[in-house]
Design a protein around this motif. Sequence first.
Motif, short mmCIF file in Angstrom:
data_model
loop_
_atom_site.label_atom_id
_atom_site.label_comp_id
_atom_site.label_asym_id
_atom_site.label_seq_id
_atom_site.Cartn_x
_atom_site.Cartn_y
_atom_site.Cartn_z
N ALA A 112 0.92 -1.09 0.07
CA ALA A 112 0.03 -0.16 -0.06
C ALA A 112 0.86 1.19 -0.04
CB ALA A 112 -0.75 0.08 1.11
N PRO A 113 0.66 2.14 -0.84
CA PRO A 113 1.37 3.38 -1.10
C PRO A 113 1.22 4.12 0.42
CG PRO A 113 0.19 3.13 -2.89
CD PRO A 113 -0.25 1.98 -1.96
N ASP A 114 2.37 4.53 0.88
CA ASP A 114 2.49 5.21 2.08
C ASP A 114 1.92 6.90 1.77
OD1 ASP A 114 2.72 5.84 4.94
OD2 ASP A 114 4.77 6.13 4.75
N ARG B 293 1.08 1.20 11.13
CA ARG B 293 1.28 -0.31 10.95
C ARG B 293 0.99 -1.12 12.03
NH1 ARG B 293 4.81 0.52 6.66
NH2 ARG B 293 3.46 0.27 4.84
N GLY B 294 0.61 -2.43 11.87
CA GLY B 294 0.14 -3.22 13.24
C GLY B 294 -1.39 -3.32 13.37
N ASP B 295 -1.93 -2.30 12.63
CA ASP B 295 -3.48 -2.32 12.50
C ASP B 295 -3.91 -2.58 11.11
OD1 ASP B 295 -4.09 -1.50 15.27
OD2 ASP B 295 -3.45 0.72 14.82
N SER B 296 -5.17 -2.97 10.89
CA SER B 296 -5.99 -2.97 9.66
C SER B 296 -6.67 -1.72 9.42
CB SER B 296 -6.87 -4.19 9.48
OG SER B 296 -6.05 -5.42 9.63
N ALA C 6 -13.87 -3.22 16.68
CA ALA C 6 -13.94 -4.34 17.38
C ALA C 6 -13.17 -5.41 16.75
CB ALA C 6 -15.21 -4.85 17.95
N ALA C 7 -13.28 -5.45 15.35
CA ALA C 7 -12.66 -6.52 14.55
C ALA C 7 -11.27 -6.13 14.01
CB ALA C 7 -13.66 -6.66 13.11
N GLY C 8 -10.83 -4.81 14.73
CA GLY C 8 -9.48 -4.48 14.52
C GLY C 8 -9.01 -3.69 13.36
N TYR C 9 -10.19 -2.82 12.81
CA TYR C 9 -10.00 -2.19 11.87
C TYR C 9 -10.27 -0.70 11.94
CZ TYR C 9 -10.60 -6.21 8.63
OH TYR C 9 -10.44 -7.45 8.28
N LYS C 10 -9.27 0.11 11.59
CA LYS C 10 -9.31 1.65 11.62
C LYS C 10 -10.07 2.09 10.39
CE LYS C 10 -5.59 2.29 14.81
NZ LYS C 10 -6.21 2.82 16.21
N VAL C 11 -10.74 3.37 10.19
CA VAL C 11 -11.11 3.88 9.03
C VAL C 11 -10.54 5.29 8.91
CG1 VAL C 11 -13.25 4.57 7.93
CG2 VAL C 11 -13.28 2.45 9.40
N LEU C 12 -10.35 5.63 7.44
CA LEU C 12 -9.59 6.67 7.02
C LEU C 12 -10.60 7.06 5.78
CD1 LEU C 12 -5.85 6.32 7.05
CD2 LEU C 12 -7.27 7.51 8.95
N GLY C 13 -11.14 8.35 5.60
CA GLY C 13 -12.03 8.78 4.52
C GLY C 13 -10.82 9.76 3.92
N ILE C 14 -10.78 9.81 2.45
CA ILE C 14 -10.08 10.58 1.86
C ILE C 14 -10.88 11.24 0.59
CG2 ILE C 14 -7.89 10.73 0.37
CD1 ILE C 14 -6.66 8.67 2.01
N VAL D 252 -9.80 0.55 -0.08
CA VAL D 252 -8.74 -0.31 -0.12
C VAL D 252 -8.51 -0.71 1.34
CG1 VAL D 252 -5.98 -0.42 -0.31
CG2 VAL D 252 -7.68 0.87 -2.20
N VAL D 253 -8.21 -1.77 1.72
CA VAL D 253 -8.19 -2.40 3.14
C VAL D 253 -6.70 -2.71 3.12
CG1 VAL D 253 -8.83 -3.86 4.98
CG2 VAL D 253 -10.65 -3.13 3.26
N VAL D 254 -5.87 -2.05 4.04
CA VAL D 254 -4.61 -2.32 4.40
C VAL D 254 -4.38 -3.20 5.55
CG1 VAL D 254 -2.33 -1.08 4.76
CG2 VAL D 254 -4.02 0.05 3.26
N ASP D 255 -3.66 -4.14 5.20
CA ASP D 255 -3.41 -5.18 6.29
C ASP D 255 -2.21 -4.66 7.43
OD1 ASP D 255 -0.79 -5.92 5.60
OD2 ASP D 255 -1.28 -7.88 4.72
N PRO D 256 -2.13 -5.34 8.74
CA PRO D 256 -1.12 -4.83 9.60
C PRO D 256 0.33 -4.62 9.03
CG PRO D 256 -2.49 -6.26 10.57
CD PRO D 256 -2.87 -6.36 9.09
#
Length: 157
Positions: A11-13, A30-33, A63-71, A125-129
Amino acid sequence: MSHRLATGDSAPDFTLIDAAGNDVTLSSLRGDSVVVYFYPAAATPGCTTEACDFRDNLASLGAAGYKVLGISPDPVGKLAAFSAKESLTFPLLSDEDHATAEAYGAWGEKKNYGKTYEGLIRSTVVVDPDGRVAVAQYNVRATGHVAKLRRDLGIDR
């Protein structure tokens, strides 16, 4: 048209400014989805529906370990007003030059009412940890997208 990402790609930083004026850097998560969703314009009907769906599902995603970012390509001030009006509790990031959208394949040719133009393609796009693409969805619908994403991720309410 920019290159679309696929499962397994790095995933592009990015570092973008959020609605509160703070820098948000993907690699610092990193470390989070992370669910990174791109939407065309704050405070429009479809984008409001999608943002409120993410807001309403934020607890179960978290609760399932996902953070959300809207762009979106909106300026910070417009994002701040949108976030406050809709009580959004996740970061909205400003990508005014659409460089991040381009890097993610979320900027390209669109057609609307017979006209062709360049613009933001509603995408998630879902980015893994580890910083790799786990899911890449393009041309998603605003209505029902979060429910479909939850099913694709195996998240129960």
